[in-house]
Write a protein that holds these residues in place. Structure first.
Motif, PDB file in Angstrom:
ATOM      1  N   GLY A  44       0.808  -1.210   0.000  1.00  0.00           N
ATOM      2  CA  GLY A  44       0.000   0.000   0.000  1.00  0.00           C
ATOM      3  C   GLY A  44       0.839   1.257   0.000  1.00  0.00           C
ATOM      4  O   GLY A  44       0.503   2.244  -0.667  1.00  0.00           O
ATOM      5  N   VAL A  45       1.945   1.230   0.732  1.00  0.00           N
ATOM      6  CA  VAL A  45       2.851   2.385   0.764  1.00  0.00           C
ATOM      7  C   VAL A  45       3.403   2.646  -0.630  1.00  0.00           C
ATOM      8  O   VAL A  45       3.408   3.789  -1.114  1.00  0.00           O
ATOM      9  CB  VAL A  45       3.996   2.154   1.769  1.00  0.00           C
ATOM     10  N   LEU A  46       3.865   1.598  -1.291  1.00  0.00           N
ATOM     11  CA  LEU A  46       4.428   1.777  -2.625  1.00  0.00           C
ATOM     12  C   LEU A  46       3.366   2.178  -3.637  1.00  0.00           C
ATOM     13  O   LEU A  46       3.610   3.017  -4.505  1.00  0.00           O
ATOM     14  CB  LEU A  46       5.126   0.491  -3.075  1.00  0.00           C
ATOM     15  N   ALA A  47       2.188   1.582  -3.542  1.00  0.00           N
ATOM     16  CA  ALA A  47       1.115   1.920  -4.483  1.00  0.00           C
ATOM     17  C   ALA A  47       0.721   3.383  -4.354  1.00  0.00           C
ATOM     18  O   ALA A  47       0.525   4.086  -5.359  1.00  0.00           O
ATOM     19  CB  ALA A  47      -0.098   1.018  -4.241  1.00  0.00           C
ATOM     20  N   GLU A  48       0.635   3.861  -3.114  1.00  0.00           N
ATOM     21  CA  GLU A  48       0.294   5.270  -2.896  1.00  0.00           C
ATOM     22  C   GLU A  48       1.388   6.176  -3.443  1.00  0.00           C
ATOM     23  O   GLU A  48       1.117   7.191  -4.094  1.00  0.00           O
ATOM     24  CB  GLU A  48       0.095   5.546  -1.410  1.00  0.00           C
ATOM     25  N   ALA A  49       2.660   5.813  -3.181  1.00  0.00           N
ATOM     26  CA  ALA A  49       3.776   6.631  -3.650  1.00  0.00           C
ATOM     27  C   ALA A  49       3.812   6.697  -5.177  1.00  0.00           C
ATOM     28  O   ALA A  49       4.011   7.765  -5.756  1.00  0.00           O
ATOM     29  CB  ALA A  49       5.092   6.069  -3.114  1.00  0.00           C
ATOM     30  N   GLU A  50       3.615   5.564  -5.821  1.00  0.00           N
ATOM     31  CA  GLU A  50       3.609   5.551  -7.285  1.00  0.00           C
ATOM     32  C   GLU A  50       2.471   6.401  -7.836  1.00  0.00           C
ATOM     33  O   GLU A  50       2.651   7.143  -8.810  1.00  0.00           O
ATOM     34  CB  GLU A  50       3.476   4.110  -7.782  1.00  0.00           C
ATOM     35  N   ALA A  51       1.304   6.316  -7.206  1.00  0.00           N
ATOM     36  CA  ALA A  51       0.151   7.079  -7.677  1.00  0.00           C
ATOM     37  C   ALA A  51       0.410   8.576  -7.557  1.00  0.00           C
ATOM     38  O   ALA A  51       0.071   9.359  -8.454  1.00  0.00           O
ATOM     39  CB  ALA A  51      -1.095   6.682  -6.889  1.00  0.00           C
TER      40      ALA A  51
ATOM     41  N   ALA B 188       3.342  10.132  -7.517  1.00  0.00           N
ATOM     42  CA  ALA B 188       4.359  10.544  -8.486  1.00  0.00           C
ATOM     43  C   ALA B 188       3.791  10.599  -9.902  1.00  0.00           C
ATOM     44  O   ALA B 188       4.058  11.545 -10.657  1.00  0.00           O
ATOM     45  CB  ALA B 188       5.553   9.586  -8.423  1.00  0.00           C
ATOM     46  N   LYS B 189       2.997   9.615 -10.274  1.00  0.00           N
ATOM     47  CA  LYS B 189       2.412   9.586 -11.617  1.00  0.00           C
ATOM     48  C   LYS B 189       1.402  10.699 -11.807  1.00  0.00           C
ATOM     49  O   LYS B 189       1.283  11.273 -12.901  1.00  0.00           O
ATOM     50  CB  LYS B 189       1.758   8.222 -11.873  1.00  0.00           C
ATOM     51  N   ASP B 190       0.658  11.005 -10.750  1.00  0.00           N
ATOM     52  CA  ASP B 190      -0.341  12.060 -10.853  1.00  0.00           C
ATOM     53  C   ASP B 190       0.324  13.411 -11.092  1.00  0.00           C
ATOM     54  O   ASP B 190      -0.169  14.227 -11.877  1.00  0.00           O
ATOM     55  CB  ASP B 190      -1.173  12.111  -9.568  1.00  0.00           C
ATOM     56  N   GLY B 191       1.449  13.658 -10.435  1.00  0.00           N
ATOM     57  CA  GLY B 191       2.137  14.924 -10.618  1.00  0.00           C
ATOM     58  C   GLY B 191       2.927  15.011 -11.905  1.00  0.00           C
ATOM     59  O   GLY B 191       3.098  16.103 -12.474  1.00  0.00           O
ATOM     60  N   HIS B 192       3.402  13.858 -12.391  1.00  0.00           N
ATOM     61  CA  HIS B 192       4.245  13.829 -13.592  1.00  0.00           C
ATOM     62  C   HIS B 192       3.873  12.599 -14.418  1.00  0.00           C
ATOM     63  O   HIS B 192       4.527  11.552 -14.322  1.00  0.00           O
ATOM     64  CB  HIS B 192       5.729  13.802 -13.200  1.00  0.00           C
ATOM     65  N   PRO B 193       2.812  12.709 -15.216  1.00  0.00           N
ATOM     66  CA  PRO B 193       2.278  11.534 -15.924  1.00  0.00           C
ATOM     67  C   PRO B 193       3.285  10.815 -16.806  1.00  0.00           C
ATOM     68  O   PRO B 193       3.205   9.600 -16.966  1.00  0.00           O
ATOM     69  CB  PRO B 193       1.135  12.136 -16.761  1.00  0.00           C
ATOM     70  N   GLY B 194       4.239  11.536 -17.391  1.00  0.00           N
ATOM     71  CA  GLY B 194       5.184  10.887 -18.287  1.00  0.00           C
ATOM     72  C   GLY B 194       6.439  10.375 -17.620  1.00  0.00           C
ATOM     73  O   GLY B 194       7.339   9.863 -18.298  1.00  0.00           O
ATOM     74  N   LEU B 195       6.508  10.462 -16.298  1.00  0.00           N
ATOM     75  CA  LEU B 195       7.721  10.087 -15.588  1.00  0.00           C
ATOM     76  C   LEU B 195       7.895   8.567 -15.536  1.00  0.00           C
ATOM     77  O   LEU B 195       6.954   7.834 -15.225  1.00  0.00           O
ATOM     78  CB  LEU B 195       7.668  10.647 -14.168  1.00  0.00           C
ATOM     79  N   GLU B 196       9.097   8.109 -15.828  1.00  0.00           N
ATOM     80  CA  GLU B 196       9.418   6.684 -15.705  1.00  0.00           C
ATOM     81  C   GLU B 196       9.662   6.363 -14.238  1.00  0.00           C
ATOM     82  O   GLU B 196      10.521   6.975 -13.590  1.00  0.00           O
ATOM     83  CB  GLU B 196      10.652   6.345 -16.532  1.00  0.00           C
TER      84      GLU B 196
END
Length: 285
Positions: free
Chosen positions: A62-69, A71-79
């Motif tokens: 859950g911690v990782l899923a939240e962190a990924e979400a 980061a992706k929300d702020g920078h959609p094209g980020l790898e």
């Protein structure tokens, strides 16, 4: 891979602020973001070993899923790459630093990466990482200024190079601060002190000259002051988006990983603090 930003997360608010800073840094550099959450060896939520393992596994995911979400929300094209390694947090992050442009940590956490700002994990990572380490306590934006401490030491030269790079990357002004504590009452100003201040200003100009040529687009301001370096840099950090220092300066004892100035600024900086160590020199085979 060495062209990436590594951030440690543990689900705390401060580690999430570090995540936001790290994602923005990776986006600016157009490089991947690696999110790391170390799995603790023990957990207290469940009574049985099986229950502890199950609950810990779900919590960590859950911690990782939240962190990924986030980061992706702020920078959609980020790898983005994420991992849940087992082990001591400091050892994991030090290993990650060998392949990173920077390691980013929150100032405090829930017990993984920085449960104490000046605890052993934070100090080990800041003092021994191969890459710069950015400690995010207070998030500051909008000042368009990077502040760097300079004293002519090898660590300071590394900090200057990193600060120029950051100022260029962020299209920000660079303020180079050279401060020192002169013995005796500060009100007593002598001709000798005036001459020393002039010599120190000339030295700062010399330290900055090659980097000015390398980054001609960076506006550089200089501050030379007879003042405690911690106070001068902490005050300057209140009007900066990033403060950069070397892990040790001229005043430290050889062999110590973290000098007193960088150590104290972990506590007193009013913006994210980047602590830079010189890259280890590679010996010829």
């Amino acid at each position: 891979m060495t062209d990436l930003i590594v951030v440690g997360v543990d689900g705390s608010g401060r580690s999430l602020r570090a995540l936001v800073w790290a994602a923005h840094e990776a986006a600016l550099r157009r490089c991947p973001l690696r999110i790391v959450h170390v799995v603790p060896s023990e957990h207290e939520y469940a009574a049985t070993p099986e229950g502890r393992a199950w609950e810990q596994s779900h919590r960590d995911r859950g911690v990782l899923a939240e962190a990924e979400a986030i980061a992706k929300d702020g920078h959609p094209g980020l790898e983005i790459d994420s991992t849940r390694p087992h082990g001591a947090p400091s050892a994991v992050l030090l290993a990650e630093s060998e392949h990173a442009r920077a390691v980013v940590l929150g100032a405090k956490g829930l017990g993984g990466f920085g449960s104490l700002l000046l605890g052993s994990v934070a100090l080990q990572v800041v003092g021994h990482a191969s890459s710069p380490v950015v400690v995010v306590n207070h998030v500051a934006t909008g000042h368009h200024r990077v502040v760097v401490g300079a004293d002519g030491s090898e660590h300071s030269q590394g900090a200057l190079a990193y600060a120029f790079e950051q100022a260029s990357l962020r299209d920000a002004q660079l303020l180079a601060v050279h401060a020192w504590s002169h013995p005796g009452p500060p009100a007593l100003v002598s001709a000798a002190q005036d001459a020393e201040a002039m010599e120190r200003r000339q030295a700062l100009d010399e330290w900055l000259a090659p980097l000015r040529e390398e980054h001609p687009g960076v506006e550089v301001m200089e501050q030379v002051t007879d003042e405690d370096p911690v106070l001068a840099l902490a005050r300057a950090s209140d009007r900066a988006d990033l403060l950069v220092v070397g892990s040790r300066g001229r005043g430290g004892f050889r062999g110590l990983a973290l000098g007193s100035v960088s150590h104290h600024l972990l506590q007193f900086s009013q913006c994210p603090l980047a602590v830079v160590r010189p890259r280890p020199r590679r010996t010829a085979a």
